[in-house]
Structure formats: structure tokens, C-alpha cells
Design an enzyme around this catalytic site. Structure first.
Site, PDB file in Angstrom:
ATOM      1  N   ALA A   1      -1.684  14.682 -43.521  1.00  0.00           N
ATOM      2  CA  ALA A   1      -1.202  13.671 -44.472  1.00  0.00           C
ATOM      3  C   ALA A   1      -1.882  13.993 -45.804  1.00  0.00           C
ATOM      4  O   ALA A   1      -2.991  13.517 -46.092  1.00  0.00           O
ATOM      5  CB  ALA A   1      -1.567  12.277 -43.994  1.00  0.00           C
TER       6      ALA A   1
ATOM      7  N   GLY B   1      -7.943   8.121 -50.187  1.00  0.00           N
ATOM      8  CA  GLY B   1      -7.632   8.752 -48.891  1.00  0.00           C
ATOM      9  C   GLY B   1      -6.480   8.047 -48.218  1.00  0.00           C
ATOM     10  O   GLY B   1      -5.741   7.290 -48.848  1.00  0.00           O
ATOM     11  N   ASN B   2      -6.287   8.301 -46.939  1.00  0.00           N
ATOM     12  CA  ASN B   2      -5.245   7.591 -46.191  1.00  0.00           C
ATOM     13  C   ASN B   2      -5.700   7.412 -44.746  1.00  0.00           C
ATOM     14  O   ASN B   2      -6.761   7.898 -44.360  1.00  0.00           O
ATOM     15  CB  ASN B   2      -3.899   8.319 -46.286  1.00  0.00           C
ATOM     16  CG  ASN B   2      -3.981   9.725 -45.730  1.00  0.00           C
ATOM     17  OD1 ASN B   2      -4.177   9.915 -44.536  1.00  0.00           O
ATOM     18  ND2 ASN B   2      -3.849  10.714 -46.602  1.00  0.00           N
ATOM     19  N   HIS B   3      -4.881   6.720 -43.951  1.00  0.00           N
ATOM     20  CA  HIS B   3      -5.306   6.324 -42.600  1.00  0.00           C
ATOM     21  C   HIS B   3      -5.114   7.397 -41.534  1.00  0.00           C
ATOM     22  O   HIS B   3      -5.325   7.128 -40.357  1.00  0.00           O
ATOM     23  CB  HIS B   3      -4.540   5.072 -42.162  1.00  0.00           C
ATOM     24  CG  HIS B   3      -4.920   3.853 -42.931  1.00  0.00           C
ATOM     25  ND1 HIS B   3      -6.205   3.370 -42.965  1.00  0.00           N
ATOM     26  CD2 HIS B   3      -4.183   3.032 -43.719  1.00  0.00           C
ATOM     27  CE1 HIS B   3      -6.250   2.300 -43.722  1.00  0.00           C
ATOM     28  NE2 HIS B   3      -5.028   2.074 -44.196  1.00  0.00           N
ATOM     29  N   SER B   4      -4.708   8.609 -41.918  1.00  0.00           N
ATOM     30  CA  SER B   4      -4.465   9.632 -40.890  1.00  0.00           C
ATOM     31  C   SER B   4      -5.756   9.927 -40.113  1.00  0.00           C
ATOM     32  O   SER B   4      -6.819  10.139 -40.707  1.00  0.00           O
ATOM     33  CB  SER B   4      -3.966  10.917 -41.549  1.00  0.00           C
ATOM     34  OG  SER B   4      -3.978  11.945 -40.603  1.00  0.00           O
TER      35      SER B   4
END
Ligand code: CTP
Length: 396
Positions: free
Chosen positions: A272, A204-207
Site C-alpha cells: 500500500a 502512513g496507512n493501515h496496511s
């Protein structure tokens, strides 16, 4: 929105308490002006308590030697609503009589005026009343039609003031019609995507989704019909009208976007989206082993590029670029490669920009390579800047 509510002498004035309550609840600033007769049906104290503003009845305040400035009040108002509007007040409005404060405010008001008549059925049917209403409508004043039913006299028929809820619905529909994005179908993506590795792990990512949700809310406030395709995010839309579709992976987001792209005049892709996803998803939890471990990844479809290739004349496509280096060059490359109308660039090097923050610092670059750099602002304010750019392009 500033609303002056004019209340006339009619038994329907008892409904004004609910009306004020609903207007305030909907976020309006309400100032009440009553005729002297109206104060016999409902007290100014009730209405000042509910509106949180002094209620005005007379021109003059004998205790202080001051006067209530009808011109200022007329100019303050974004909307003047006269409810209940008695047969007497309708006649005065139609003929420009000015023998009380309410009429002074009405004649001074530059804003749209709505009136909700309340009277007995024969008074309502009378040619004089109907002619007055025609005349008021020819002035641009808007009639909120009365309902039919049991009247205070015991008679049945037309003349009952529209219920407060109906008045609110009428005004909301009128206000919405005039908003800059009324009837515009808009698609927004927000948040991260999660690409499953096995049943318990993902890439995943930090969005946080904050920016995309703020954009969806702002677009809805401006009257758009908003569909928000959201990756996993704890955010909640403040605007109830936003239709949210929850997705998890880039592939799911792509499907949802393709299903909603046609018919959308504006698409703002702020999600994102993962650029890579595991080639295979393990059916069972992957167990730890002694050796190092690697995962094969394959490219996801670039949703924005895909929509850019399908874009028809009249559709506006907006993308985001979050960069760490060569910011403008990279953003312009994305703008052109993905066939966008404009790109919103934010740099992780800028203080106040980036994931999870409540602020952002953006530069908008459009097809003509016109650049507009904005200072650090709250994400709600940034969303409004982006919406204003969209409105400017729609009106081009
Ligand atoms: N985007 C998308 N689908 C993807 C990847 C990105 O729709 N699979 C969209 C994002 O929503 C954003 C824009 O493309 O509006 C830019 O995303 P970004 O990741 O910065 O661009 P990439 O083209 O993936 O370039 P890079 O990762 O090399 O910077």
C-alpha cells in the site's frame, strides 16, 4: 509430504534415528519399514517414537490376525527412501524379488524411489552391485551416492552411507527442482510506506503486510527465488528462503523495485504505497503553534505503473486494487493503465476483506477481462489462489 523410509540390515541403520528426526523436523510424515536384519541394528521402538508412526517389519501381525498392506503404503508415499540400502536389498530391487514387506512396498510404490547404499568398499565396487545400481537407475530410481571414508570393517574407501544431513539436502534439492516455480525469480512488495514529515512524524496507512508476506511465503514454497521488498511491518516470513529488503518510504521502495525488476519473471505489487509525500521534511521536530497547520504534498512515483512501462515480454506483473466504490470499473482501469497481467481486487465493502485481517475476499481480473471471484479465505489460501493464477499464466 509422505515419506516411506525403508531400512535394511547395515550398521549404517544406526543413523536412521537422525534421518527420521530430520525428515519429521522438515515437515514430512514418515512411516518406517524395516527388514528383520535391520531390527538387529536399531530398534523399531526408537524409530516409531521418532516418526510418531508404527514401524512395520512383517507382512503379518500374528496377535490380531491382520496383515500390513504393502500396496496401501506404496500408494500413500510421495517418496520412498531406502537408506541404508544393503547390497542384498539392491540385488532384490534390481530383480523384483519380494520376500519381505520392504520389497512388497518397493514393488507397489508408484512414487519416486531414492536409495542410499551402505556396504563395504569391495561389495560396493563389485560388478554385480554396480550392475544392479545401473539397472535400478534405468528403472528411474535415484541413487544417493555413498561417501568415502572409514568403514565399519576398519577399511577405508567408498561405500559409507551418505550422512543424514546430506540425504536431506539431496532430497530437498530434488523436490525443489520439481516444484512449479523452480528457478523463477520473483519480486513481491508488501506493507505500507511511511512518508516522513519531521524526525518523529510520518504519513502512513493501515496496511499490515499480511497479504504480501503470505504471497511471498507461498511463492517460495512453490520453489520460486523470492525477493520481498517490505515497508514497515511487524510480519516475519515463515519461509527462510525469502530474501527481505526493508524500506520505509515510497521513494525507497521504488529504488529497491527498480534494482530488482530486471531478471524477475514475476512481480506481485501488494504494498500500500503512499500516493503523496511531504514536499519537504523538516529537519527538526515541528513545534505546535496557535494557528492551524497544513503540509504541502507532492505525488510519489507510481511504482506499478513504472514497472508496467518497463515490462518485457515474458514478465508477469500483478497489481492490487483495494476499492470502496465502483470496484470492478476502478480495478479494470488500473489493470489497463498500469499494463498488468492481472489485478487482485478486494473491496472494503466485503466482510472478511481489508487491512490487518487474517482473511481476504478477492476477485482476480486478467488482461482478457476474465473475472474469477473467490469466497472469503485465509490470507494463506488467498495467496495460493494468486500463485495458481501465476502458474497458469506461466504455462500458457
Ligand atoms: N502502487 C504502486 N505505487 C504507488 C501507488 C500504488 O506501486 N505509488 C500499486 C500498489 O502496490 C497496488 C496498485 O498500485 O498494487 C494499486 O494501488 P492503489 O493505491 O489502489 O491505486 P492507485 O493507482 O494509487 O489509485 P487510487 O489511489 O486512486 O485508487
Amino acid at each position: 509430504m509422505n515419506i516411506v523410509l525403508g531400512i535394511c540390515g547395515s550398521i549404517a541403520a544406526y543413523k536412521s534415528a537422525t534421518l527420521v528426526r530430520l525428515l519429521v523436523k522438515a515437515g514430512a510424515n514418515v512411516k518406517v519399514v524395516m527388514t528383520t536384519d535391520a531390527t538387529n541394528f536399531i530398534t523399531p521402538l526408537t524409530l516409531s517414537t521418532l516418526s510418531k508412526n508404527p514401524v512395520l517389519v512383517d507382512y503379518f501381525i500374528p496377535e490380531t490376525g491382520e496383515w500390513n498392506n504393502h500396496v496401501e503404503l506404496g500408494l500413500w508415499a510421495d517418496i520412498m527412501l531406502i537408506a541404508p540400502a544393503s547390497a542384498n536389498t539392491l540385488a532384490k530391487m534390481a530383480n523384483g524379488l519380494c520376500d519381505n514387506l520392504l520389497m512388497g512396498v518397493y514393488l507397489s510404490a508408484k512414487c519416486p524411489v531414492y536409495f542410499a547404499p551402505a556396504m563395504d568398499l569391495d561389495m560396493w565396487k563389485h560388478t554385480a552391485t554396480q550392475e544392479n545400481i545401473d539397472k535400478l537407475q534405468s528403472f528411474g530410481n535415484v541413487l544417493i551416492p555413498p561417501g568415502s571414508g572409514e568403514l565399519a570393517s576398519g577399511l577405508h574407501g567408498e561405500g559409507r552411507m551418505a550422512e543424514p544431513e546430506e540425504i536431506i539436502a539431496f532430497l530437498s534439492a530434488e523436490i525443489k527442482k520439481k516444484l512449479p516455480l523452480a528457478d523463477k525469480k520473483v519480486l513481491v512488495t508488501a506493507g505500507p510506506t511511511y512518508e516522513a514529515i519531521d524526525p518523529v512524524r510520518f504519513i502512513g496507512n493501515h496496511s499490515s503486510g499480511k497479504m504480501g508476506f503470505a504471497i511471498a511465503d507461498e511463492l517460495a514454497k512453490l520453489g520460486a527465488d523470492v525477493t520481498l521488498i517490505a515497508g514497515p511491518s511487524a510480519q516475519i516470513s515463515k519461509q527462510l528462503a525469502v530474501k527481505r529488503i526493508n524500506v520505509t518510504s515510497a521513494a525507497e521502495m521504488l529504488d529497491a523495485c527498480l534494482q530488482n525488476f530486471e531478471g524477475s519473471q514475476v512481480c506481485v505489487m501488494s504494498a500500500a504505497v503512499a500516493d503523496y509525500t511531504p514536499v519537504t521534511i523538516a529537519q527538526q521536530k515541528i513545534k505546535k503553534q496557535d494557528a492551524d497547520f497544513s503540509i504541502d504534498l507532492k505525488k510519489t512515483t507510481d511504482i506499478l505503473s513504472k514497472l508496467g512501462s518497463q515490462k518485457k515480454a515474458g514478465q508477469i506483473l500483478v497489481g492490487f486494487a483495494l476499492e470502496t466504490d465502483n470496484e470492478e470499473i476502478n480495478a479494470i482501469d488500473k489493470l489497463q493503465r498500469k499494463n498488468l497481467d492481472f489485478i487482485v481486487l478486494n473491496s472494503l465493502n466485503d466482510e472478511g476483506a481489508g487491512f490487518k485481517k487474517d482473511t481476504n475476499k478477492i476477485t482476480i481480473i486478467d488482461r482478457d477481462l476474465q473475472k474469477t471471484a473467490y469466497p472469503v479465505k485465509s490470507k494463506d489460501e488467498v495467496a495460493l489462489d494468486i500463485c495458481n493464477k501465476i502458474i497458469a499464466l506461466l504455462n500458457k
